[in-house]
Motif scaffolding. Structure first.
Motif, PDB file in Angstrom:
ATOM      1  N   ASP A  40       0.849  -1.184   0.000  1.00 41.82           N
ATOM      2  CA  ASP A  40       0.000   0.000   0.000  1.00 41.82           C
ATOM      3  C   ASP A  40       0.887   1.236   0.000  1.00 41.82           C
ATOM      4  OD1 ASP A  40      -2.080   1.796   0.257  1.00 41.82           O
ATOM      5  OD2 ASP A  40      -2.160   1.597   2.437  1.00 41.82           O
ATOM      6  N   GLN A  41       0.713   2.058  -0.990  1.00 45.46           N
ATOM      7  CA  GLN A  41       1.485   3.296  -1.062  1.00 45.46           C
ATOM      8  C   GLN A  41       0.497   4.457  -0.994  1.00 45.46           C
ATOM      9  OE1 GLN A  41       3.958   3.745  -4.502  1.00 45.46           O
ATOM     10  NE2 GLN A  41       5.383   5.060  -3.444  1.00 45.46           N
ATOM     11  N   SER A  42      -0.121   4.612   0.174  1.00 49.26           N
ATOM     12  CA  SER A  42      -1.151   5.639   0.333  1.00 49.26           C
ATOM     13  C   SER A  42      -0.581   7.062   0.285  1.00 49.26           C
ATOM     14  CB  SER A  42      -1.931   5.413   1.624  1.00 49.26           C
ATOM     15  OG  SER A  42      -1.049   5.334   2.713  1.00 49.26           O
ATOM     16  N   THR A  43       0.659   7.221   0.713  1.00 51.76           N
ATOM     17  CA  THR A  43       1.320   8.519   0.642  1.00 51.76           C
ATOM     18  C   THR A  43       2.407   8.442  -0.427  1.00 51.76           C
ATOM     19  OG1 THR A  43       0.947   8.800   3.008  1.00 51.76           O
ATOM     20  CG2 THR A  43       2.532  10.279   1.967  1.00 51.76           C
ATOM     21  N   PRO A  44       2.306   9.252  -1.487  1.00 48.53           N
ATOM     22  CA  PRO A  44       3.316   9.190  -2.553  1.00 48.53           C
ATOM     23  C   PRO A  44       4.737   9.338  -2.005  1.00 48.53           C
ATOM     24  CG  PRO A  44       1.491  10.605  -3.198  1.00 48.53           C
ATOM     25  CD  PRO A  44       1.284  10.263  -1.742  1.00 48.53           C
ATOM     26  N   GLY A  45       5.628   8.521  -2.535  1.00 50.08           N
ATOM     27  CA  GLY A  45       7.031   8.586  -2.141  1.00 50.08           C
ATOM     28  C   GLY A  45       7.362   7.797  -0.886  1.00 50.08           C
ATOM     29  N   THR A  46       6.384   7.110  -0.314  1.00 50.53           N
ATOM     30  CA  THR A  46       6.639   6.303   0.880  1.00 50.53           C
ATOM     31  C   THR A  46       6.197   4.875   0.636  1.00 50.53           C
ATOM     32  OG1 THR A  46       4.471   6.709   1.874  1.00 50.53           O
ATOM     33  CG2 THR A  46       6.216   8.293   2.389  1.00 50.53           C
ATOM     34  N   CYS A  47       6.732   3.964   1.384  1.00 54.82           N
ATOM     35  CA  CYS A  47       6.361   2.549   1.291  1.00 54.82           C
ATOM     36  C   CYS A  47       5.635   2.138   2.562  1.00 54.82           C
ATOM     37  CB  CYS A  47       7.596   1.673   1.113  1.00 54.82           C
ATOM     38  SG  CYS A  47       8.370   1.860  -0.489  1.00 54.82           S
ATOM     39  N   SER A  48       4.624   1.343   2.391  1.00 60.17           N
ATOM     40  CA  SER A  48       3.889   0.805   3.532  1.00 60.17           C
ATOM     41  C   SER A  48       4.780  -0.179   4.280  1.00 60.17           C
ATOM     42  CB  SER A  48       2.641   0.082   3.031  1.00 60.17           C
ATOM     43  OG  SER A  48       2.032  -0.647   4.063  1.00 60.17           O
ATOM     44  N   PRO A  49       4.646  -0.266   5.596  1.00 63.40           N
ATOM     45  CA  PRO A  49       5.441  -1.236   6.349  1.00 63.40           C
ATOM     46  C   PRO A  49       4.988  -2.679   6.105  1.00 63.40           C
ATOM     47  CG  PRO A  49       3.942  -0.100   7.812  1.00 63.40           C
ATOM     48  CD  PRO A  49       3.847   0.577   6.473  1.00 63.40           C
ATOM     49  N   SER A  50       3.787  -2.867   5.574  1.00 65.89           N
ATOM     50  CA  SER A  50       3.307  -4.231   5.310  1.00 65.89           C
ATOM     51  C   SER A  50       3.269  -4.473   3.809  1.00 65.89           C
ATOM     52  CB  SER A  50       1.921  -4.437   5.918  1.00 65.89           C
ATOM     53  OG  SER A  50       0.990  -3.580   5.311  1.00 65.89           O
ATOM     54  N   GLY A  51       3.177  -5.739   3.443  1.00 66.56           N
ATOM     55  CA  GLY A  51       3.150  -6.061   2.031  1.00 66.56           C
ATOM     56  C   GLY A  51       2.564  -7.427   1.775  1.00 66.56           C
ATOM     57  N   LEU A  52       2.297  -7.704   0.524  1.00 69.34           N
ATOM     58  CA  LEU A  52       1.739  -8.972   0.089  1.00 69.34           C
ATOM     59  C   LEU A  52       2.525  -9.454  -1.119  1.00 69.34           C
ATOM     60  CD1 LEU A  52      -0.642 -11.026   0.355  1.00 69.34           C
ATOM     61  CD2 LEU A  52      -1.845  -9.608  -1.303  1.00 69.34           C
ATOM     62  N   LEU A  53       2.940 -10.712  -1.078  1.00 69.51           N
ATOM     63  CA  LEU A  53       3.589 -11.354  -2.220  1.00 69.51           C
ATOM     64  C   LEU A  53       2.645 -12.414  -2.766  1.00 69.51           C
ATOM     65  CD1 LEU A  53       7.189 -12.121  -0.910  1.00 69.51           C
ATOM     66  CD2 LEU A  53       6.568 -10.469  -2.650  1.00 69.51           C
ATOM     67  N   VAL A  54       2.579 -12.523  -4.080  1.00 65.71           N
ATOM     68  CA  VAL A  54       1.830 -13.594  -4.730  1.00 65.71           C
ATOM     69  C   VAL A  54       2.834 -14.362  -5.574  1.00 65.71           C
ATOM     70  CG1 VAL A  54      -0.076 -14.188  -6.250  1.00 65.71           C
ATOM     71  CG2 VAL A  54      -0.262 -12.190  -4.763  1.00 65.71           C
ATOM     72  N   LEU A  55       2.924 -15.664  -5.323  1.00 65.29           N
ATOM     73  CA  LEU A  55       3.887 -16.515  -6.016  1.00 65.29           C
ATOM     74  C   LEU A  55       3.172 -17.596  -6.809  1.00 65.29           C
ATOM     75  CD1 LEU A  55       6.261 -17.211  -2.985  1.00 65.29           C
ATOM     76  CD2 LEU A  55       6.502 -15.398  -4.682  1.00 65.29           C
ATOM     77  N   GLN A  56       3.619 -17.842  -8.032  1.00 62.15           N
ATOM     78  CA  GLN A  56       3.196 -19.027  -8.768  1.00 62.15           C
ATOM     79  C   GLN A  56       4.333 -20.019  -8.645  1.00 62.15           C
ATOM     80  OE1 GLN A  56       3.305 -18.922 -13.001  1.00 62.15           O
ATOM     81  NE2 GLN A  56       2.455 -20.968 -13.207  1.00 62.15           N
ATOM     82  N   LEU A  57       4.024 -21.191  -8.098  1.00 57.78           N
ATOM     83  CA  LEU A  57       5.046 -22.209  -7.881  1.00 57.78           C
ATOM     84  C   LEU A  57       4.921 -23.317  -8.912  1.00 57.78           C
ATOM     85  CD1 LEU A  57       4.724 -22.492  -4.001  1.00 57.78           C
ATOM     86  CD2 LEU A  57       6.304 -21.075  -5.312  1.00 57.78           C
ATOM     87  N   CYS A  58       6.032 -23.862  -9.293  1.00 58.97           N
ATOM     88  CA  CYS A  58       6.081 -24.999 -10.207  1.00 58.97           C
ATOM     89  C   CYS A  58       7.051 -26.005  -9.593  1.00 58.97           C
ATOM     90  CB  CYS A  58       6.537 -24.540 -11.586  1.00 58.97           C
ATOM     91  SG  CYS A  58       6.303 -25.789 -12.865  1.00 58.97           S
ATOM     92  N   CYS A  59       6.499 -26.922  -8.786  1.00 58.05           N
ATOM     93  CA  CYS A  59       7.322 -27.874  -8.048  1.00 58.05           C
ATOM     94  C   CYS A  59       6.439 -28.970  -7.464  1.00 58.05           C
ATOM     95  CB  CYS A  59       8.074 -27.166  -6.923  1.00 58.05           C
ATOM     96  SG  CYS A  59       7.004 -26.278  -5.778  1.00 58.05           S
ATOM     97  N   ASP A  60       7.052 -29.921  -6.827  1.00 58.03           N
ATOM     98  CA  ASP A  60       6.312 -30.978  -6.145  1.00 58.03           C
ATOM     99  C   ASP A  60       5.657 -30.416  -4.891  1.00 58.03           C
ATOM    100  OD1 ASP A  60       7.113 -32.865  -8.039  1.00 58.03           O
ATOM    101  OD2 ASP A  60       8.928 -33.358  -6.916  1.00 58.03           O
ATOM    102  N   ALA A  61       4.596 -31.069  -4.441  1.00 56.87           N
ATOM    103  CA  ALA A  61       3.833 -30.612  -3.277  1.00 56.87           C
ATOM    104  C   ALA A  61       4.695 -30.529  -2.020  1.00 56.87           C
ATOM    105  CB  ALA A  61       2.642 -31.537  -3.038  1.00 56.87           C
TER     106      ALA A  61
END
Length: 86
Positions: A40-61
């Protein structure tokens, strides 16, 4: 090999956890086909302290479950795996 796995990773404090999360992701780099980072970059030029990564995996379970467990073991990090294969 299953390439229909999606993992969502919530990072509560990126400043605290980013280095260790990156180390783990590098360890599993050959299993990560796609990586999308959101914050979330609610204030321009700043980074939110939290984040979300979305990964596509290609491997065994076993490998994807291992990655999920390692990431979730970090303080302030929660990983959830969705297996969309048949």
């Amino acid at each position: 090999m299953n390439c229909y796995q999606i993992m969502a990773v919530r990072i509560a404090d990126r400043g605290k956890s980013a280095v260790e999360v990156q180390r783990i992701l590098t360890e599993y780099g050959c299993s990560i086909m796609t990586r999308l980072g959101l914050h979330d970059q609610s204030t321009p030029g700043t980074c939110s302290p939290s984040g979300l990564l979305v990964l596509q995996l290609c491997c065994d379970a076993e490998i994807s479950k291992e990655l999920e467990k390692k990431l979730s073991a970090l303080e302030g990090v929660k990983a959830k795996l969705a297996d969309l294969s048949d």
